[in-house]
Design a protein around this motif. Structure first.
Motif: not given
Length: 599
Positions: A450-464
């Motif tokens: 996704v990007c070069d820096e670290a990812l710390y949060s994640l949330r999917p939409h209700e449609s998937g």
């Protein structure tokens, strides 16, 4: 109940099927211009007009109340008879029908209604020439395409001092908006000029946030109210609980007092399933779980201290860093701690000791994510250290499924809301992994940088289909997952139920075997201890004379054994010496016999 009557008709009665095909343009008529006709018209002189500004336009949006419609029908079985006719009497009803059928007005009305009903029946049986007959096959081809994901938008922190996106929350009404909380959780790394603002983004406009939230302390978490899309609750870095109503602007509507709030940052807030829709609870690393009513945030309505000793001692409490609540199980909730332990709790228990039901020793470090499977609530997902684990409530010794150790830390995870076999994880190397356990368990089905820096949060939409990821430098990336990973597969629920049941049985068998081995080892150690204790007791009961006599007896028995051993060695040496003499004499005789023959 909606009343429907179906009319059936053979396909052959529809007539010939309409077949359409593509063909190039064809010139049907070419009319040349007539100069005589042009003389009958007067050409208008050209006119140029300059405008310096356009008309002012304004745009406004209003959320109206939803109109709920329902279909009702009445099944008319019997009625409409005159008062002097008994509907239960067959003879009277037959006689009345014959009388009515002979009436001329009845025949006229039936003829008039026949044309109307015939038109309605014809509409129901008409052929839809725009129908897509092979839509299912196109959908099947899209599902079978290789896994993929594409970036839709990137929402960047507008401040100069970048902060980590610690939490994301989708708007409950269609998911047109995305709320993001920004904070710096590294120890003593927060600068004085860092902004505490949080933002609500429109997913169609990444250039500017739709609304800026201005808390007194940076928000670590926030969550939209599922019953009221204008309100949401957030947890601050200083431990306060903040309540917003977006209709009233950017400032908080209400804030909890510092004395009654958490002592550490609030890492998770979740709305509860209640009639009023105003109750929520929060978790913090100070070891407390607090319940709130946003109508009155002066003090919490309830408190739970995460002391596994069940004594309510705050000094020995475990720090809560993640929280899980399923609306279908309103009395249960789970807490992930800094010590790597998942604690299962029951809110409706009478005493404090009964509220902590059990614990799962899950990870080597903090449990950053915790979520139940939306299709199988007995199974939950936890993420910590370098791997993700899938647990069953019935098995507390170990997880039933787990991933391999990754090369970098896992920071967040969640289940897909539409597929029971799919879950997502993000890592500190900026990669989003999509796991499909029905497809393969050892490696992710799809990995996206996704990007070069670290990812710390994640949330999917209700449609998937949409997944939002928050990075360390304040960028929220919105990705669209392919149709194969965001649509329910055939027999997927039954296959996942069988897999979870099979793995749970296997772990139960291994757990029973391990208990049996521990019991055997314990019984052996207890038996050896008893033998040693009986021997020591026997030695304590003997007198000094008996001990000396027993020592002398042991000494002389050892001397006799040594004598016997030496005699046996001497006899063996004698036997070996006799055998060597026999061999040498035999060799000399052989030389004497062979010597004359050589001459």
């Amino acid at each position: 109940m909606e009343i429907v009557h179906e009319y059936t008709k053979a396909r052959g009665d529809f007539g010939r099927q309409c077949l359409f095909s593509d063909q190039p343009a064809e010139l049907l008529a070419d009319v040349a211009p007539d100069s005589d006709l042009a003389l009958q018209f007067m050409t208008r002189s050209s006119r140029v007009q300059a405008l310096q500004c356009s008309q002012d336009m304004s745009e406004h949006q209003v959320n109206t109340e939803r109109f709920e419609s329902e279909s009702r029908g009445i099944n008319h079985v019997e009625g409409g008879w005159p008062k002097d006719i008994n509907p239960q009497d067959m003879e009277q009803t037959i006689r009345f029908r014959k009388k009515v059928e002979k009436d001329e007005s009845y025949l006229i009305s039936i003829m008039q209604l026949g044309d109307v009903i015939g038109h309605c029946v014809g509409q129901n049986t008409a052929v839809n020439i725009y129908q897509k007959y092979f839509e299912d096959e196109d959908l099947r081809d899209k599902i079978q395409e290789p896994p993929s994901a594409k970036t839709i938008n990137v929402f960047r922190d507008p401040n100069q001092v970048k902060r980590t996106v610690t939490c994301l929350s989708w708007h409950p009404d269609g998911g047109r908006k995305l709320a993001a909380a920004y904070s710096c959780l590294e120890f003593q790394k927060a600068s004085t000029d860092m902004s505490p603002d949080a933002y609500i983004w429109d997913i169609e406009n990444p250039n500017k946030p739709e609304l800026t939230l201005k808390p007194a302390s940076p928000l670590v978490c926030l969550d939209y109210n599922p019953k009221d899309s204008h309100t949401f609750v957030g947890g601050s870095y200083n431990g306060q609980i903040v309540f917003w109503d977006t209709r009233k602007g950017s400032q908080p509507t209400d804030v909890s007092s510092l004395e009654q709030s958490h002592r550490d940052p609030v890492y998770k807030t979740i709305w509860l399933q209640s009639k009023t829709g105003t109750e929520a609870f929060s978790a913090s690393t100070d070891g407390q779980i607090l319940w709130w009513d946003v109508r009155r945030l002066s003090e919490p309505t309830e408190q739970l201290i995460l002391d596994l000793g069940r004594e309510g001692n705050l000094d020995r409490a475990l720090g809560a860093i993640s929280l899980e609540f399923e609306s279908t199980m309103p009395t249960k909730f789970m807490v992930g701690t800094e010590q790597g332990i998942v604690v299962s709790c029951n809110r409706k228990a009478k005493t404090t000791s009964e509220k902590i039901v059990c614990s799962y020793d899950s990870h080597h470090g903090p449990v950053y994510a915790l979520q139940r499977n939306p299709f199988f609530p007995k199974n939950f997902l936890s993420v910590g250290d370098w791997r993700a684990r899938i647990w069953s409530e019935d098995i507390k010794e170990s997880s039933i499924m787990w991933t391999k150790y990754q090369m970098s830390f896992l920071t967040d995870a969640c289940w897909s809301p539409v597929r029971p076999a799919v879950f997502f994880t993000v890592k500190t190397e900026g990669v989003l992994d999509t796991w499909d356990v029905l497809f393969k368990q050892n490696d992710p089905t799809l990995s996206v940088k996704v990007c070069d820096e670290a990812l710390y949060s994640l949330r999917p939409h209700e449609s998937g289909r949409l997944v939002a990821c928050g990075s360390q430098q304040g960028a929220v990336t919105l990705l669209e997952i392919c149709l194969g990973l965001s649509s329910l597969q055939k027999n997927e629920k039954s296959l996942m139920a069988e897999m979870f049941e099979r793995e749970a049985k296997r772990e139960k068998i291994l757990e029973a075997r391990q208990k049996e081995l521990r019991l055997k080892e314990r019984s052996r150690s207890e038996q050896s201890r008893e033998d040693e204790a009986s021997r020591d007791a026997a030695e304590r009961e003997e007198t000094p004379e008996q001990l000396i006599a027993r020592a002398e007896q042991d000494f002389f028995s050892m001397v006799e054994a040594e004598k016997r051993r030496r005699k046996e060695r001497e006899q063996e040496k004698k036997q070996m010496g006799g055998r060597q003499k026999d061999c040498t004499s035999g060799a000399q005789l052989g030389v004497k016999r062979s010597h004359p023959k050589s001459l």
